[in-house]
Motif scaffolding. Structure first.
Motif, short mmCIF file in Angstrom:
data_model
loop_
_atom_site.label_atom_id
_atom_site.label_comp_id
_atom_site.label_asym_id
_atom_site.label_seq_id
_atom_site.Cartn_x
_atom_site.Cartn_y
_atom_site.Cartn_z
N ALA A 127 4.62 -5.19 2.04
CA ALA A 127 5.68 -4.23 2.35
C ALA A 127 5.67 -3.97 3.84
CB ALA A 127 5.49 -2.94 1.57
N ARG A 128 6.66 -3.23 4.31
CA ARG A 128 6.70 -2.87 5.73
C ARG A 128 5.67 -1.78 6.01
NH1 ARG A 128 8.72 2.04 6.78
NH2 ARG A 128 10.03 3.03 5.19
N ALA A 129 5.17 -1.74 7.22
CA ALA A 129 4.31 -0.63 7.63
C ALA A 129 5.12 0.65 7.54
CB ALA A 129 3.83 -0.86 9.06
N GLY A 130 4.50 1.70 6.97
CA GLY A 130 5.21 2.95 6.78
C GLY A 130 5.89 3.07 5.44
N HIS A 131 5.73 2.07 4.58
CA HIS A 131 6.31 2.12 3.24
C HIS A 131 5.75 3.33 2.50
CE1 HIS A 131 7.12 0.98 -0.95
NE2 HIS A 131 8.02 0.14 -0.49
N PRO A 132 6.54 3.99 1.63
CA PRO A 132 6.06 5.17 0.89
C PRO A 132 4.77 4.95 0.10
CG PRO A 132 8.44 4.98 0.67
CD PRO A 132 7.98 3.75 1.39
N LEU A 133 4.49 3.70 -0.29
CA LEU A 133 3.27 3.42 -1.05
C LEU A 133 2.09 3.00 -0.17
CD1 LEU A 133 4.78 1.39 -4.05
CD2 LEU A 133 4.19 3.82 -3.97
N GLU A 134 2.26 3.06 1.14
CA GLU A 134 1.25 2.50 2.04
C GLU A 134 -0.12 3.12 1.86
OE1 GLU A 134 0.41 1.70 6.82
OE2 GLU A 134 2.24 2.72 6.17
N ASN A 135 -0.22 4.38 1.69
CA ASN A 135 -1.52 5.05 1.68
C ASN A 135 -2.13 5.16 0.29
OD1 ASN A 135 -1.49 5.53 4.49
ND2 ASN A 135 -0.15 7.31 4.19
N LEU A 155 -3.00 0.43 -6.73
CA LEU A 155 -1.91 0.82 -7.61
C LEU A 155 -1.91 -0.02 -8.89
CD1 LEU A 155 0.96 1.16 -4.98
CD2 LEU A 155 -0.39 3.00 -6.00
N GLY A 156 -1.40 0.58 -9.95
CA GLY A 156 -1.16 -0.15 -11.19
C GLY A 156 0.30 -0.57 -11.24
N PHE A 157 0.63 -1.44 -12.19
CA PHE A 157 2.01 -1.91 -12.27
C PHE A 157 2.96 -0.79 -12.67
CE2 PHE A 157 -0.11 -5.95 -12.08
CZ PHE A 157 0.78 -6.74 -11.37
N LYS A 158 2.45 0.24 -13.37
CA LYS A 158 3.32 1.37 -13.73
C LYS A 158 3.78 2.12 -12.49
CE LYS A 158 -0.56 4.51 -14.64
NZ LYS A 158 -0.34 5.33 -13.44
N ASP A 159 3.01 2.00 -11.40
CA ASP A 159 3.40 2.65 -10.16
C ASP A 159 4.49 1.88 -9.42
OD1 ASP A 159 1.33 4.68 -10.36
OD2 ASP A 159 -0.09 3.09 -9.87
N ASP A 180 12.56 -0.75 2.13
CA ASP A 180 11.37 -0.34 1.37
C ASP A 180 11.10 -1.30 0.21
OD1 ASP A 180 10.75 1.83 2.94
OD2 ASP A 180 11.91 3.25 1.75
N THR A 181 11.58 -2.52 0.35
CA THR A 181 11.39 -3.54 -0.68
C THR A 181 9.95 -4.04 -0.68
OG1 THR A 181 13.67 -4.21 -0.29
CG2 THR A 181 12.31 -5.73 -1.52
N LEU A 182 9.48 -4.49 -1.84
CA LEU A 182 8.18 -5.14 -1.98
C LEU A 182 8.40 -6.64 -2.11
CD1 LEU A 182 6.45 -2.80 -4.60
CD2 LEU A 182 6.36 -2.64 -2.10
N ILE A 232 2.23 -4.69 5.78
CA ILE A 232 0.98 -4.24 5.17
C ILE A 232 0.87 -4.85 3.77
CG2 ILE A 232 0.91 -2.05 6.42
CD1 ILE A 232 1.94 -0.78 3.71
N GLU A 233 -0.32 -4.80 3.22
CA GLU A 233 -0.51 -5.21 1.83
C GLU A 233 -0.59 -3.97 0.95
OE1 GLU A 233 -3.62 -7.59 -1.12
OE2 GLU A 233 -3.91 -7.65 1.05
N ILE A 234 0.14 -3.98 -0.14
CA ILE A 234 0.05 -2.93 -1.15
C ILE A 234 -1.05 -3.34 -2.13
CG2 ILE A 234 1.25 -1.70 -2.99
CD1 ILE A 234 2.34 -1.09 -0.21
#
Length: 310
Positions: free
Chosen positions: A181-189, A193-197, A248-250, A270-272
């Motif tokens: 994903a891009r740096a700063g993506h909402p899931l970055e921190n 994560l699980g697939f449900k996320d 904000d695409t993965l 970044i890597e999710i």
């Protein structure tokens, strides 16, 4: 002016080599020695050439043999032909020694980045004259191309419709899927994560039927989750990177591709991280069964086999 009427049917390489040697050394005796023939034989051959041309090609003086005007024209062409023959012999020797020739490689994306790149670099250090052609494509295209003689070697998965008896299948490896994903993506921190996320996320990914697409969709289905609906299909890394950086695409890519992109865009991508590994079916090093390859192709095959074994 009397035009030269050259009897080309009786002119042969022996004649051209002698004229080339005389012009190069300026001495009939030295030229004869260079060609490993006697001086009388060289004299007879020169007389034969001059009879075919109809004019003297050289005049003798105390300093050696000097080409006449017509001789200089003849020498120029003799030099070119003998030189070309020398190049031909050198090229043939290089080909037989695995130092030159053409190689046509096909690979799916991950091994193209992870294994073909370092293998070709190693080959070019040893054989800089090798001409290497590389295509990155889906396995079905690669195997069809291999069987049509469009490729010498492929790194690919074996589609179900392909008769494996026609193939020489070597070492296999699996690929791990990573999510970028891009740096700063909402899931970055978020760590692990699980697939449900990821259910409601937009994706950019290879088209339907491609191994990564199938693996992602199956991962959701296996967990009783809906497969992603907001999906852009593309196999283009350039488009994928450009789209990721502005949305904000993965993106789901292989580990080799992820490592490449993260190293070239360390501040942009970044890597999710996922809790679970996602592994693709293995690909293999494949060539046609019973098909003789050129020395340079054999050389690359050995290097690639070694690289895959590391």
């Amino acid at each position: 002016m009397v035009l030269v009427k050259l009897d080309v049917q009786n002119l042969n390489l022996r004649h051209l080599r002698l004229v080339h040697a005389i012009a190069d050394t300026g001495q009939l005796s030295v030229a004869a020695n260079q060609l490993a023939i006697s001086q009388p034989a060289a004299s007879r051959t020169l007389a034969e050439i001059e009879r075919l041309v109809g004019e003297p090609l050289f005049v003798r003086n105390p300093k050696g043999m000097i080409a006449t005007e017509i001789g200089r024209v003849f020498c120029r062409h003799a030099d070119a032909i003998v030189g070309q023959l020398g190049s031909t012999v050198s090229d043939l020797n290089a080909y037989q020694a695995g130092q030159a020739g053409t190689i046509r490689i096909g690979a799916v994306t991950g091994p193209a980045v992870g294994y073909v790149v370092p293998t070709v670099q190693a080959l070019k250090k040893e054989a800089p004259l090798a001409e290497v052609s590389i295509d990155v494509a889906p396995s079905m295209e690669l195997l069809d191309g291999l069987l049509r003689d469009a490729y010498d070697i492929v790194l690919a998965r074996i589609p179900s419709h392909i008769n494996a008896n026609r193939l020489e299948i070597s070492r296999g490896r699996v690929e791990e899927v990573r999510v970028l994903a891009r740096a700063g993506h909402p899931l970055e921190n978020d760590g692990g994560l699980g697939f449900k996320d990821l259910v409601d996320q937009a994706w950019i990914i290879q088209g339907a039927g491609m191994p990564i697409r199938d693996a992602i969709e199956q991962a959701f289905v296996n967990r009783n989750l809906s497969a992603p609906l907001d999906v852009i299909d593309t196999a283009s890394l350039v488009f994928t990177v450009g789209y990721l950086l502005k949305s904000d695409t993965l993106a789901a890519v292989t580990a080799e591709v992820a490592n490449l992109l993260l190293s070239t865009r360390p501040d942009g991508l970044i890597e999710i991280k996922l809790k679970e590994e996602l592994i693709l079916s293995p690909y293999h090093l494949i060539r046609r069964n019973g098909h003789a390859m050129s020395p340079i192709c054999d050389r690359l095959h050995r290097l690639l086999t070694k690289e895959l074994a590391i």
